[in-house]
Design a protein around this motif. Structure first.
Motif, PDB file in Angstrom:
ATOM      1  N   THR A  92       0.817  -1.214   0.000  1.00 14.14           N
ATOM      2  CA  THR A  92       0.000   0.000   0.000  1.00 14.14           C
ATOM      3  C   THR A  92       0.852   1.266   0.000  1.00 14.14           C
ATOM      4  O   THR A  92       0.310   2.367  -0.054  1.00 14.14           O
ATOM      5  CB  THR A  92      -0.914   0.032   1.242  1.00 14.14           C
ATOM      6  OG1 THR A  92      -0.097   0.064   2.428  1.00 14.14           O
ATOM      7  CG2 THR A  92      -1.808  -1.200   1.277  1.00 14.14           C
ATOM      8  N   THR A 115      -5.001   0.650   6.248  1.00 10.65           N
ATOM      9  CA  THR A 115      -5.615   0.212   4.998  1.00 10.65           C
ATOM     10  C   THR A 115      -6.871  -0.592   5.317  1.00 10.65           C
ATOM     11  O   THR A 115      -6.848  -1.478   6.184  1.00 10.65           O
ATOM     12  CB  THR A 115      -4.640  -0.641   4.177  1.00 10.65           C
ATOM     13  OG1 THR A 115      -3.485   0.132   3.872  1.00 10.65           O
ATOM     14  CG2 THR A 115      -5.282  -1.118   2.887  1.00 10.65           C
ATOM     15  N   ASN A 174      -8.749  -1.498  -0.781  1.00 11.60           N
ATOM     16  CA  ASN A 174      -8.351  -0.437  -1.710  1.00 11.60           C
ATOM     17  C   ASN A 174      -8.297   0.953  -1.091  1.00 11.60           C
ATOM     18  O   ASN A 174      -7.939   1.916  -1.764  1.00 11.60           O
ATOM     19  CB  ASN A 174      -9.313  -0.403  -2.908  1.00 11.60           C
ATOM     20  CG  ASN A 174      -9.326  -1.712  -3.665  1.00 11.60           C
ATOM     21  OD1 ASN A 174      -8.299  -2.365  -3.823  1.00 11.60           O
ATOM     22  ND2 ASN A 174     -10.512  -2.115  -4.119  1.00 11.60           N
ATOM     23  N   THR A 188      -6.956   3.683   1.857  1.00 20.28           N
ATOM     24  CA  THR A 188      -5.907   3.992   2.828  1.00 20.28           C
ATOM     25  C   THR A 188      -6.230   5.324   3.488  1.00 20.28           C
ATOM     26  O   THR A 188      -6.562   6.303   2.802  1.00 20.28           O
ATOM     27  CB  THR A 188      -4.527   4.084   2.164  1.00 20.28           C
ATOM     28  OG1 THR A 188      -4.225   2.847   1.530  1.00 20.28           O
ATOM     29  CG2 THR A 188      -3.447   4.391   3.188  1.00 20.28           C
TER      30      THR A 188
END
Length: 900
Positions: free
Chosen positions: A149, A813, A817, A819
């Motif tokens: 990420t 996260t 998808n 953050t």
């Protein structure tokens, strides 16, 4: 004091932090420890052996450890889980066992067998060696510490144990700062870390190499005394011979203001050609590089020579400008490297930047007049515009493996325009000043280096450096009242306009010849011959332009300067390096012939001195993870030309300066003691440093105060000045957390004369801090910091400041998808008058990006608490002030990032 501390911990925010922290701890399960040793067949410890624990079912993450100097290792594993344990060490047969963890800790001791056959090629499977350590080089496989990420290299570095990144883009490895930054073995924009870590995409990075005691010239490593720490970024194979990077644009607003940011980072790396471009346009106060980067960018000076003071003022281009009411920045930089053939390569960079800032502040200042105070209330508005253009080119020539030539050429042009509007209330009288400054500074620098290894015992280095710089500042003060009464020769007028013109030229030539003689493996003898030559000219004129057009030239009243300054330092020296077991010593003796000549107003002065300057450096390296270093030198410094002008000159609306042509050298002792220890077995990083600095001959300004007006002039005295500094940093892994402790102490004593009253002044500063952060890469990254600072001053006045700082950051996260990142910081300050102030700042970022998508969407909030001002308390030898600075409001941006 006790009431204040009690008040601190009654604050709801801080109470909430501690409540949340203790509530979440029980939910963090504590695993089982698997520990032991790695040794050879004879029982000798194998330091830096890799121990890897791979879950057989593949549900949990891979764990690893590195054996310390005693061969010890420790792994924190999941309970009731089967692992495959692999132990490896270069030159030894790898050993693998299977275990299943239970309810209690387990101990196992490995004995590796040395390979009988010669190893022609070693293939390292980095998937199974997250960290490889060999002598002064550590190689980190970033995917062993990250979860995918991460956006930039900075995000990856922050997750590697023992590596820290500060808020200004500095990188520290086990407490030591990275001083050289490379990508694919090539210097990246002059070797600064900020531009690299904040712009290189995370998905392009394969491995991180950290090289201690680094030297760009390989055959000098064993003879030179280089303490540089270098970081080299190795890229993934699919990022070579291919353009990669990202483009970003964002827009938002607050009330009637429109805010924006546009950023581009494009990179191309191949075996022969590397090109990097970084561009940035924003009005949110974001700076692209730091002051240290600027110093490095200025280039043109060899690391074998001392860097001279620059005429250029580049501070406006550095650090984030969020403590302003308005900021605009345009930045373009291009870095290139081209390998002409196997012997010649050329590299360089070009930078063009423009910055505009607008500042507003309100200050309440108390000036100490012997036993009374004079008060000034000041409102200040400042607008500043700066242009920077610079270029640097470096040519490397390696005729063979035993010789190297290097040429570096650098130029820069800087234009600064400042406008100040000051309203000063003094003794119930209001003074309004408008001041402007325009300055164009140009600089050309170049140096050439030659290194030659004649044999295994004899090596030589020759360096020649040349610098020319010129500045032409123009200052203007406009007011409706007479000011600086008795200090400047004003003629009565309805309006007062004072103009100051300066012309400054500096030309410096430096050279050094070094010879390294390796008598044997434990004894080296180094000899040095060098010269530093500086020639400067300073021309200053000041005048008053009357409303009727007449000119009142101040030169007839002791103003106006025309100084020609020449300084040379011819020196010879020798250093002897010897090793006794693990103890390395390097005593040195130097003789300097200093010559200083000045000519001004038909006065010619000359001074020549032959001075002895010893030095000693000693290092006791207990093992690769523990060392103690002592350093001492006795040295002299001479004043630059600006302090030796013998006529008066105007500095500001309330300050006049007069130099001293009789100044000679300051003399000082400097000593430091540094200790560092790393224990991978205990998860411990510790370093401590103490330094002592004492001047026996001192140049210090004497000050005469009349109300708010100041007259200063420097004097050379035998009054001693002493400065003690000490710092300590401890970082320890405890279960799933890393806990850090920091402390800093500074004690400075000196003698200052104000209004002919000689006073011994003492300044002390103490800072204590604690931090805690999570470590598992699958967890949210949460960090809490607390620090407390005590600043005290004893002199003509006794002043103190106590501040508490708390910060909280989170990086999490969720839903695969998304953050979310946020940081919050609050500072509480109280002074000796029991005046309290609070400053809070908070930022947040929400990102969305699918794993394979090149697009990344962001919603960011800068200063989302909309705190519009900060209050700063400060004190000096003769004044105490409280300043309120207005800052940028809340800024909310919607951004899109496209990854190439």
């Amino acid at each position: 004091m006790n009431k204040y501390i009690l008040h601190i911990y009654k604050q709801p925010f801080r109470l909430n932090i501690f409540i949340v922290f203790f509530l979440i701890i029980p939910f963090f399960s504590i695993g089982q420890s698997f520990f032991g040793t790695v040794k050879d067949a004879l029982g000798n410890p194998l330091q830096n052996a890799n121990v890897l624990a791979k879950p057989i079912e593949g549900i949990y993450e891979i764990k690893f450890a590195i054996a310390d100097h005693l061969g010890r290792f420790k792994l924190d594993l999941q309970k009731n889980t089967s692992y495959e344990i692999q132990v490896s060490y270069i030159g030894f047969v790898e050993k693998t066992i299977e275990i299943k963890t239970g309810a209690s800790n387990e101990e196992y001791h490995f004995n590796l067998i040395k390979k009988d056959t010669e190893i022609k090629e070693i293939v390292i499977k980095y998937d199974y060696n997250p960290v490889l350590i060999k002598k002064d080089t550590s190689i980190y496989d970033v995917k062993a510490f990250t979860n995918g990420t991460e956006r930039k290299l900075k995000d990856q570095l922050e997750k590697i144990p023992g590596i820290e990144v500060d808020k200004n883009g500095g990188v520290f490895v086990q407490g030591k700062k990275v001083t050289k930054f490379y990508v694919e073995n090539q210097s990246f924009f002059g070797g600064g870390t900020k531009l690299g870590i904040e712009n290189i995409p995370a998905d392009a990075v394969d491995k991180i190499e950290v090289l201690d005691n680094f030297n760009e010239t390989g055959f000098l490593k064993n003879v030179s005394n280089n303490d540089d720490l270098a970081m080299n970024v190795k890229l993934k194979s699919d990022k070579k011979n291919f353009i990669f990077g990202d483009l970003e644009t964002g827009i938002g607003g607050e009330k009637k203001n429109l805010y924006y940011k546009n950023h581009a980072g494009l990179f191309y790396f191949s075996p022969k050609t590397n090109i990097s471009y970084i561009g940035d346009v924003n009005n949110i106060g974001k700076s692209t590089f730091t002051f240290e980067d600027v110093i490095r960018f200025q280039g043109g000076t060899s690391s074998f020579l001392n860097n001279k003071k620059q005429l250029s003022d580049l501070f406006l281009f550095t650090n984030d400008n969020t403590y302003v009411v308005q900021a605009k920045s345009v930045f373009n930089a291009l870095n290139f490297r081209r390998s002409i053939n196997s012997k010649i390569d050329v590299e360089g960079f070009g930078i063009v930047s423009k910055n505009y800032t607008s500042n507003q502040s309100v200050s309440n200042i108390s000036y100490l007049q012997n036993n009374t105070y004079v008060l000034e209330n000041k409102n200040n508005q400042n607008d500043a515009t700066s242009w920077l253009s610079m270029g640097n080119v470096k040519l490397n020539y390696l005729p063979n493996s035993k010789s190297k030539w290097l040429y570096n050429g650098h130029f820069q042009v800087i234009t600064n325009d400042y406008f100040d509007q000051i309203n000063s209330l003094q003794n119930n009288q209001l003074f309004s000043f408008e001041s402007s400054n325009t300055n164009i500074t140009s600089q050309i620098k170049q140096f050439i280096e030659w290194h030659k290894q004649h044999s295994e015992k004899h090596t030589t280095t020759f360096v020649l450096n040349q610098t020319f710089e010129e500045a032409s500042p123009k200052n203007t003060w406009i007011t409706d009242r007479p000011f600086l009464a008795g200090l400047i020769p004003l003629q009565n007028d309805t309006f007062y306009t004072i103009q100051q013109l300066k012309k400054i030229r500096n030309h410096t030539v430096e050279g050094i010849f070094k010879h390294y003689w390796a008598l044997n493996n434990h004894n080296h003898l180094y000899s040095n011959v060098g010269v530093n030559y500086t020639r400067s000219q300073i021309i200053i004129s000041e005048k008053q332009t009357l409303t009727n057009g007449e000119i009142n030239d101040f030169s007839s009243q002791g103003f106006g300067n025309n100084l020609n300054y020449r300084f040379s330092d011819l020196y010879v020296g020798a250093e002897y390096k010897f090793k006794i077991g693990k103890w390395i010593n390097r005593p040195g003796i130097y003789y300097h012939l200093y010559q200083l000549k000045t000519a001004q107003q038909n006065n010619f002065l000359s001074n020549q001195q032959l001075l002895f300057e010893p030095r000693w450096k000693s290092e006791l390296k207990f093992n690769n993870a523990e060392a103690l270093v002592f350093d001492y030198k006795l040295a002299n410094t001479f004043s630059d030309a600006s302090k030796m002008i013998e006529n008066y000159t105007l500095q500001s609306y309330n300050s006049v300066f007069k130099g001293n042509a009789l100044l000679t050298n300051e003399r000082y002792h400097a000593a430091s003691l540094y200790y560092t220890k790393t224990s991978t077995f205990r998860g411990l990083f510790f370093n401590a440093k103490s330094s002592f600095y004492k001047k026996t001959r001192t140049i210090r300004n004497e000050i005469l105060l009349d109300g708010v007006n100041q007259f200063t002039f420097p004097l050379l005295t035998n009054n001693p000045e002493t400065n003690w500094q000490a710092s300590c940093n401890l970082d320890k892994k405890i279960n799933k957390f890393r806990v850090g402790l920091q402390s800093n102490f500074n004690w400075f004593t000196y003698i200052q004369t104000v209004n002919n009253q000689r006073t011994k002044n003492e300044r002390t500063s103490k800072n204590y801090g604690v931090s805690i952060r999570t470590t598992p890469k699958k967890w949210p990254l949460v960090q809490v910091n607390y620090s407390k600072t005590f600043n005290r001053f004893f002199g003509l006045t006794n002043s103190k400041l106590i501040s508490d700082n708390i910060s909280l950051s989170i990086d999490v996260t969720f839903f695969k998808n998304f953050t979310f990142k946020s940081n919050y910081e609050v500072t509480y300050t109280i002074n000796n008058l029991n005046q309290k102030s609070t400053y809070k700042i908070a930022n947040a970022l929400l990102c969305y990006q699918k794993k394979e998508s090149p697009f990344r969407w962001e919603l960011s909030a800068q200063n989302f608490l909309n705190n519009g001002k900060i209050i700063d308390n400060s004190f000096s030898d003769f004044m105490v002030s409280t300043t309120t600075t207005f800052v940028m409001p809340r800024i909310i941006l919607v951004s899109v990032n496209y990854k190439i």
